[in-house]
Scaffold this motif. Structure first.
Motif: not given
Length: 266
Positions: A168, A142, A179, A172-173, A145, A161
């Motif tokens: 997220l 994170f 989610r 995405e990671l 990111h 963010w």
């Protein structure tokens, strides 16, 4: 022969109370003490900021009063200070305390995302790795990111963010399998930020801005020669001679004339 009167000392106000000359160094010492108090309080505010329904913003006003009171106590002996000095010092403390709270909040939320993501993993995905290591891995993902997508990352990246994204998505990671969203994202984060800074500034400034005055709050400076609205009633009539005599004595006791006795009441 008129007797000479002693000159009024420059270190005394008209009421006879000694006042210290302006000492700018005492103000900046107060700012330093305020910064020392603001650091642990900023750490505590990391928990208050994300509270639901904006309940945490009221702690910013409360802690601001504590910080401002400590600054006031240290800098009191050197008043009065210029408006510019008080404004600059107060602004430094307010922004510093708010940024400290946001920094610790960002670090706390990175760990929260790591814990939330790993909690949703299957047992197979965790494997033989310790859970603490998995959580730390996702937390670092994170942070990376934020550095890539919201320059410069860190605290400011976290604020960006939360303001423009705050979520997220799945995949995405590498460690995010479903989610994850921040409950105070978008306009909620913007409103909370404005309120927290405003209430913190109100709490600190309500204590420090009174240091611009020479006298304590509620004390009125009296100067020699000021007329006092006093009346002497004799026999139903009002005499102004006592007022003139009192004013003359306060300005120069040697030049004061005796007041003729008033007629007795009929």
């Amino acid at each position: 022969m008129a007797s000479e009167t002693a000159p009024i000392s420059a270190s005394q106000d008209s009421g006879g109370t000694e006042t210290s000359p302006a000492m700018p160094g005492r103000w900046w010492l107060g700012v330093l003490v305020g910064a020392m108090v603001a650091l642990p309080l900023g750490w505590m505010l990391k928990l208050a900021g994300p509270l639901p329904f904006f309940l945490g913003v009221f702690f910013f006003a409360l802690f601001g009063l504590v910080i401002g009171a400590s600054m006031f106590r240290v800098a009191l002996a050197g008043r009065p200070y210029s408006t510019t000095s008080v404004l600059v010092g107060t602004t430094i403390i307010v922004l510093g305390c708010w940024y400290t709270s946001l920094h610790f909040e960002a670090e706390r939320y990175a760990r929260t995302i790591g814990a939330e993501a790993v909690k949703r993993w299957s047992t197979k995905r965790v494997g033989d790795r310790p859970a603490a290591e998995c959580r730390a891995d996702v937390s670092q993902q994170f942070r990376d990111h934020l550095r890539r997508a919201h320059w410069p990352g860190g605290t400011l990246g976290y604020a960006q963010w939360a303001l423009v994204d705050g979520a997220l998505e799945k995949g995405e990671l590498p460690g995010v399998t479903s989610r994850i969203k921040y409950h105070q994202r978008g306009w909620r984060f913007a409103v909370r930020t404005v309120l927290s800074i405003g209430l913190l500034a109100f709490g600190v400034a309500s204590q420090t801005f009174s240091l611009r005055r020479k006298s304590p709050i509620g004390q009125v400076d009296e100067r020699p020669g000021d007329d006092v609205e006093t009346r002497v009633e004799t026999g139903g009539e009002t005499s102004t001679e006592a007022v003139a005599s009192e004013s003359a004595q306060r300005s120069d006791p040697a030049m004061a004339k005796p007041v003729a006795p008033t007629q007795a009441a009929k």
